[in-house]
Motif scaffolding. Structure first.
Motif, PDB file in Angstrom:
ATOM      1  N   TYR A 158       0.830  -1.212   0.000  1.00 43.90           N
ATOM      2  CA  TYR A 158       0.000   0.000   0.000  1.00 43.90           C
ATOM      3  C   TYR A 158       0.862   1.259   0.000  1.00 43.90           C
ATOM      4  CZ  TYR A 158      -4.175  -2.784   1.039  1.00 43.90           C
ATOM      5  OH  TYR A 158      -5.215  -3.670   0.992  1.00 43.90           O
ATOM      6  N   TRP A 162      -0.728   5.076  -0.834  1.00 41.03           N
ATOM      7  CA  TRP A 162      -1.929   5.099   0.005  1.00 41.03           C
ATOM      8  C   TRP A 162      -1.603   5.103   1.499  1.00 41.03           C
ATOM      9  CZ3 TRP A 162      -5.455   0.897  -2.686  1.00 41.03           C
ATOM     10  CH2 TRP A 162      -5.837   1.380  -3.950  1.00 41.03           C
ATOM     11  N   GLY A 179      -2.037   5.459   7.981  1.00 44.33           N
ATOM     12  CA  GLY A 179      -2.726   4.215   7.676  1.00 44.33           C
ATOM     13  C   GLY A 179      -2.384   3.103   8.650  1.00 44.33           C
ATOM     14  N   VAL A 199      -6.511   3.153   4.716  1.00 43.89           N
ATOM     15  CA  VAL A 199      -5.511   3.887   3.945  1.00 43.89           C
ATOM     16  C   VAL A 199      -5.998   5.309   3.686  1.00 43.89           C
ATOM     17  CG1 VAL A 199      -4.692   1.770   2.834  1.00 43.89           C
ATOM     18  CG2 VAL A 199      -6.440   3.170   1.693  1.00 43.89           C
ATOM     19  N   HIS A 200      -5.059   6.146   3.237  1.00 43.13           N
ATOM     20  CA  HIS A 200      -5.359   7.540   2.964  1.00 43.13           C
ATOM     21  C   HIS A 200      -5.320   7.814   1.461  1.00 43.13           C
ATOM     22  CE1 HIS A 200      -4.290   9.065   7.297  1.00 43.13           C
ATOM     23  NE2 HIS A 200      -5.116   8.030   7.289  1.00 43.13           N
ATOM     24  N   ALA A 201      -5.973   6.961   0.699  1.00 40.60           N
ATOM     25  CA  ALA A 201      -6.099   7.197  -0.741  1.00 40.60           C
ATOM     26  C   ALA A 201      -6.891   8.485  -0.968  1.00 40.60           C
ATOM     27  CB  ALA A 201      -6.805   6.013  -1.404  1.00 40.60           C
ATOM     28  N   GLY A 218      -9.733   9.310   5.500  1.00 43.31           N
ATOM     29  CA  GLY A 218      -9.369   8.151   4.703  1.00 43.31           C
ATOM     30  C   GLY A 218     -10.507   7.161   4.632  1.00 43.31           C
ATOM     31  N   GLU A 246      -9.052  -2.092  -3.742  1.00 43.73           N
ATOM     32  CA  GLU A 246      -8.565  -1.698  -5.060  1.00 43.73           C
ATOM     33  C   GLU A 246      -9.730  -1.420  -6.014  1.00 43.73           C
ATOM     34  OE1 GLU A 246      -4.257  -4.023  -5.036  1.00 43.73           O
ATOM     35  OE2 GLU A 246      -5.970  -4.915  -6.080  1.00 43.73           O
ATOM     36  N   GLU A 284     -11.565   1.853  -4.756  1.00 42.62           N
ATOM     37  CA  GLU A 284     -10.789   3.062  -5.043  1.00 42.62           C
ATOM     38  C   GLU A 284     -10.947   3.448  -6.503  1.00 42.62           C
ATOM     39  OE1 GLU A 284      -7.520   5.600  -6.292  1.00 42.62           O
ATOM     40  OE2 GLU A 284      -7.903   3.542  -6.965  1.00 42.62           O
TER      41      GLU A 284
END
Length: 206
Positions: free
Chosen positions: A18, A23, A29, A98-100, A169, A185, A188
């Motif tokens: 990641y 991300w 995260g 996560v911080h996508a 996130g 995935e 996102e």
């Protein structure tokens, strides 16, 4: 090798993946896997460490409240309490946070929940590609994991394994780390598509 050691290896490998995707920048995260159900125990990545350089020992066993089980040298992520709440309510085998960018942008545009429908990638998120309205819940950010946990539980739907925390996130969960990753995935991509389409049409609903 103990169950916690095996979990540590898996969490370190996933974290590096990641981080390479951008991300989990810096120390942001956290990931977890469920070790047992009764009592509920999770292995959670340790706090304040570079997620691209974790080792098998950079993991902490926590209880149902996200508190470290006595006798461990490292502190769990501050968000371990929400991981534990999700594992307990949703029965998740793994939770990834996560911080996508796409989920955070989507929450800005649709703070009451992000609607998705009629896209093939929804199948990878566990929903139907057509005639299935998916609403990913959005909750306000808080530093209090009990507040976030209550907000998560209030809007929980078993068929929507994700939660966006506004200006923060996203959390996604699954049966194990691979399952959670695959769902993340796909989601996102869906959120990136949704936000880009929205911006391309100058904010017109799409």
């Amino acid at each position: 090798m103990s169950t916690l050691d095996l979990a540590g290896r898996a969490l370190a490998a996933e974290s590096a993946r990641y981080e390479a995707m951008g991300w989990m920048r810096g120390t942001s995260g956290n990931l977890s896997v469920t070790l047992s159900r009764d009592p509920l125990r999770l292995a959670v990545t340790a706090s304040g460490l570079d997620k691209g350089a974790l080792t098998a020992t950079d993991v902490v066993e926590v209880d149902a409240d996200g508190q470290a089980v006595p006798g461990q040298a490292k502190a769990p992520s501050a968000e371990a309490g929400l991981h534990a709440r999700i594992a307990g309510v949703a029965g998740a085998g793994a939770v990834v946070h996560v911080h996508a960018m796409a989920p955070v942008l989507a929450a800005e545009f649709w703070p009451d929940g992000v609607e998705l429908r009629d896209m093939e990638m929804l199948k990878g998120f566990g929903r139907r590609a057509h005639d299935d309205l998916v609403t990913v819940p959005v909750v306000p950010n808080s530093q209090d994991m009990r507040v976030l946990g209550d907000a998560f539980e209030a809007g929980f739907r078993a068929d929507t394994p994700a939660l966006i925390v506004a200006r923060h996130g996203i959390y996604v969960w699954g049966d194990d780390l691979a399952h959670a990753r695959q769902r993340l995935e796909c989601l996102e991509w869906l959120l990136r598509f949704r936000t880009r389409l929205y911006r391309a049409f100058e904010g017109s609903p799409q």
